[in-house]
Design a protein around this motif. Structure first.
Motif, PDB file in Angstrom:
ATOM      1  N   LEU A 140       0.848  -1.342  -0.155  1.00 17.79           N
ATOM      2  CA  LEU A 140      -0.086  -0.135   0.070  1.00 17.79           C
ATOM      3  C   LEU A 140       0.733   1.426   0.001  1.00 17.79           C
ATOM      4  CD1 LEU A 140      -2.610  -0.960   2.643  1.00 17.79           C
ATOM      5  CD2 LEU A 140      -2.916  -1.312   0.209  1.00 17.79           C
ATOM      6  N   GLU A 141       1.832   1.178   0.712  1.00 21.71           N
ATOM      7  CA  GLU A 141       2.736   2.252   0.733  1.00 21.71           C
ATOM      8  C   GLU A 141       4.167   2.138   0.029  1.00 21.71           C
ATOM      9  OE1 GLU A 141       1.612   5.213   1.974  1.00 21.71           O
ATOM     10  OE2 GLU A 141      -0.058   4.510   3.086  1.00 21.71           O
ATOM     11  N   ASP A 142       4.986   3.018   0.107  1.00 19.92           N
ATOM     12  CA  ASP A 142       6.427   3.047  -0.404  1.00 19.92           C
ATOM     13  C   ASP A 142       7.430   2.576   0.571  1.00 19.92           C
ATOM     14  OD1 ASP A 142       6.428   5.618   0.665  1.00 19.92           O
ATOM     15  OD2 ASP A 142       7.069   6.546  -1.089  1.00 19.92           O
ATOM     16  N   SER A 143       6.992   2.241   1.872  1.00 23.80           N
ATOM     17  CA  SER A 143       8.171   1.949   2.749  1.00 23.80           C
ATOM     18  C   SER A 143       7.207   0.991   3.624  1.00 23.80           C
ATOM     19  CB  SER A 143       8.470   3.246   3.570  1.00 23.80           C
ATOM     20  OG  SER A 143       7.276   3.825   4.315  1.00 23.80           O
ATOM     21  N   ASP A 144       8.301   0.453   4.834  1.00 21.26           N
ATOM     22  CA  ASP A 144       7.791  -0.186   5.752  1.00 21.26           C
ATOM     23  C   ASP A 144       6.863   0.440   6.855  1.00 21.26           C
ATOM     24  OD1 ASP A 144       8.618  -2.616   4.492  1.00 21.26           O
ATOM     25  OD2 ASP A 144      10.552  -2.239   5.324  1.00 21.26           O
ATOM     26  N   HIS A 145       7.266   1.630   7.247  1.00 25.64           N
ATOM     27  CA  HIS A 145       6.713   2.573   8.045  1.00 25.64           C
ATOM     28  C   HIS A 145       6.366   3.906   7.467  1.00 25.64           C
ATOM     29  CE1 HIS A 145       9.178  -0.247  10.359  1.00 25.64           C
ATOM     30  NE2 HIS A 145       8.428   0.004  11.198  1.00 25.64           N
ATOM     31  N   ARG A 146       5.014   4.445   8.195  1.00 24.86           N
ATOM     32  CA  ARG A 146       4.754   5.815   7.769  1.00 24.86           C
ATOM     33  C   ARG A 146       4.907   6.834   9.110  1.00 24.86           C
ATOM     34  NH1 ARG A 146       4.209   8.788   3.041  1.00 24.86           N
ATOM     35  NH2 ARG A 146       3.559   7.456   1.352  1.00 24.86           N
ATOM     36  N   ALA A 147       5.247   8.111   9.010  1.00 27.80           N
ATOM     37  CA  ALA A 147       5.254   8.937   9.920  1.00 27.80           C
ATOM     38  C   ALA A 147       4.022   9.778  10.036  1.00 27.80           C
ATOM     39  CB  ALA A 147       6.669   9.905   9.905  1.00 27.80           C
ATOM     40  N   VAL A 148       3.123   9.649  10.882  1.00 29.48           N
ATOM     41  CA  VAL A 148       1.693  10.234  10.801  1.00 29.48           C
ATOM     42  C   VAL A 148       1.801  11.207  12.229  1.00 29.48           C
ATOM     43  CG1 VAL A 148      -0.688   9.737  11.408  1.00 29.48           C
ATOM     44  CG2 VAL A 148       0.645   7.916  10.304  1.00 29.48           C
ATOM     45  N   THR A 149       1.342  12.457  11.680  1.00 27.75           N
ATOM     46  CA  THR A 149       1.120  13.693  12.672  1.00 27.75           C
ATOM     47  C   THR A 149      -0.195  13.785  12.679  1.00 27.75           C
ATOM     48  OG1 THR A 149       1.313  15.085  10.881  1.00 27.75           O
ATOM     49  CG2 THR A 149       3.166  14.832  12.111  1.00 27.75           C
ATOM     50  N   LEU A 150      -0.681  13.899  13.995  1.00 27.20           N
ATOM     51  CA  LEU A 150      -2.185  14.513  14.199  1.00 27.20           C
ATOM     52  C   LEU A 150      -2.159  15.840  14.743  1.00 27.20           C
ATOM     53  CD1 LEU A 150      -3.546  11.495  16.523  1.00 27.20           C
ATOM     54  CD2 LEU A 150      -3.326  11.700  13.902  1.00 27.20           C
ATOM     55  N   HIS A 151      -2.922  16.622  13.970  1.00 27.51           N
ATOM     56  CA  HIS A 151      -3.078  18.314  14.054  1.00 27.51           C
ATOM     57  C   HIS A 151      -4.533  18.348  14.473  1.00 27.51           C
ATOM     58  CE1 HIS A 151       0.720  18.401  11.736  1.00 27.51           C
ATOM     59  NE2 HIS A 151       0.954  19.340  12.619  1.00 27.51           N
ATOM     60  N   ARG A 152      -4.694  19.392  15.385  1.00 24.43           N
ATOM     61  CA  ARG A 152      -6.088  20.120  15.646  1.00 24.43           C
ATOM     62  C   ARG A 152      -6.217  21.321  14.532  1.00 24.43           C
ATOM     63  NH1 ARG A 152      -8.918  21.897  21.123  1.00 24.43           N
ATOM     64  NH2 ARG A 152     -10.823  22.761  20.240  1.00 24.43           N
ATOM     65  N   VAL A 153      -7.287  21.098  13.821  1.00 24.89           N
ATOM     66  CA  VAL A 153      -7.531  21.930  12.605  1.00 24.89           C
ATOM     67  C   VAL A 153      -8.247  23.327  13.651  1.00 24.89           C
ATOM     68  CG1 VAL A 153      -8.882  22.808  10.490  1.00 24.89           C
ATOM     69  CG2 VAL A 153      -7.947  20.517  10.940  1.00 24.89           C
ATOM     70  N   LEU A 154      -7.295  24.412  13.115  1.00 28.21           N
ATOM     71  CA  LEU A 154      -7.707  25.688  13.583  1.00 28.21           C
ATOM     72  C   LEU A 154      -8.854  26.452  13.079  1.00 28.21           C
ATOM     73  CD1 LEU A 154      -4.410  26.833  15.212  1.00 28.21           C
ATOM     74  CD2 LEU A 154      -6.071  25.634  16.382  1.00 28.21           C
TER      75      LEU A 154
END
Length: 213
Positions: A198-212
């Motif tokens: 599904l992705e181009d690597s073995d891990h994905r860095a995911v950020t969670l943000h609050r939308v202002l």
């Protein structure tokens, strides 16, 4: 064959690596289930079966919720572009007073029903495109929704309006090109194991943000 029967025939119960507490009906490869879906629907050129996979954004949202259930406990939650409903299921398990899953794919709703039943929770269905609808939620969970420019342009003004009206809008981004870079408050970071299918690597860095607003 009913939607539920189709899903059961083409998936197996598995546990997302970041959220092993939540079993789901998942596919292991995208091409076979995509082709099977086209044959079953007798339709070509359909969108990929997003509901059949635990995408990194949804995994990060689910982990964030389960680590601190108070973030949604007693609140009304929308799992926007829910796929198979992973984030919404996490919210229900964490004590949300109500959870809705918004999806435009009927198979995604069928998958969410199966996954919710598997986890002993209840998820309501918000059918069709809810973008622009009046806010009726305290928390909106949006996992990996900025993968195309038209999609981002369509949803972001609405999400910002809901934030301005007082909702907590949490956007999970695994590094997609069209995610906003401004008007966000960083909440958390996760490293999510993913499949190279599904992705181009073995891990994905995911950020969670609050939308202002």
């Amino acid at each position: 064959m009913t939607p539920a029967a189709f899903i059961l025939a083409h998936t197996a119960i598995a546990r997302p690596p970041l959220v092993p507490e939540i079993p789901l009906h998942l596919a292991t490869e995208i091409t076979p289930i995509w082709q099977a879906t086209e044959l079953w629907l007798e339709e070509r050129g359909i969108e990929p079966p997003f509901w059949a996979f635990a995408w990194p954004g949804s995994q990060a949202l689910a982990r964030w919720i389960l680590d601190q259930p108070a973030r949604v406990a007693g609140l009304r939650v929308l799992d926007f572009a829910a796929g198979g409903g992973l984030a919404g299921i996490a919210a229900a398990l964490a004590g949300a007073v109500s959870v809705e899953a918004a999806e435009i794919d009927p198979l995604a709703h069928a998958a969410t029903r199966l996954n919710a039943t598997l986890n002993g929770v209840c998820i309501a269905e918000a059918h069709g495109d809810v973008v622009g609808a009046p806010g009726r939620w305290d928390v909106i969970l949006a996992g990996d929704v900025c993968y195309e420019a038209p999609m981002t342009r369509h949803i972001l003004p609405w999400l910002r309006r809901l934030a301005a009206e007082g909702a907590r809008v949490v956007l999970a981004d695994p590094g997609r090109a069209y995610a906003p870079r401004e008007g966000l408050e960083l909440l958390a970071r996760f490293t999510v194991p993913v499949s190279r299918e599904l992705e181009d690597s073995d891990h994905r860095a995911v950020t969670l943000h609050r939308v202002l607003p």
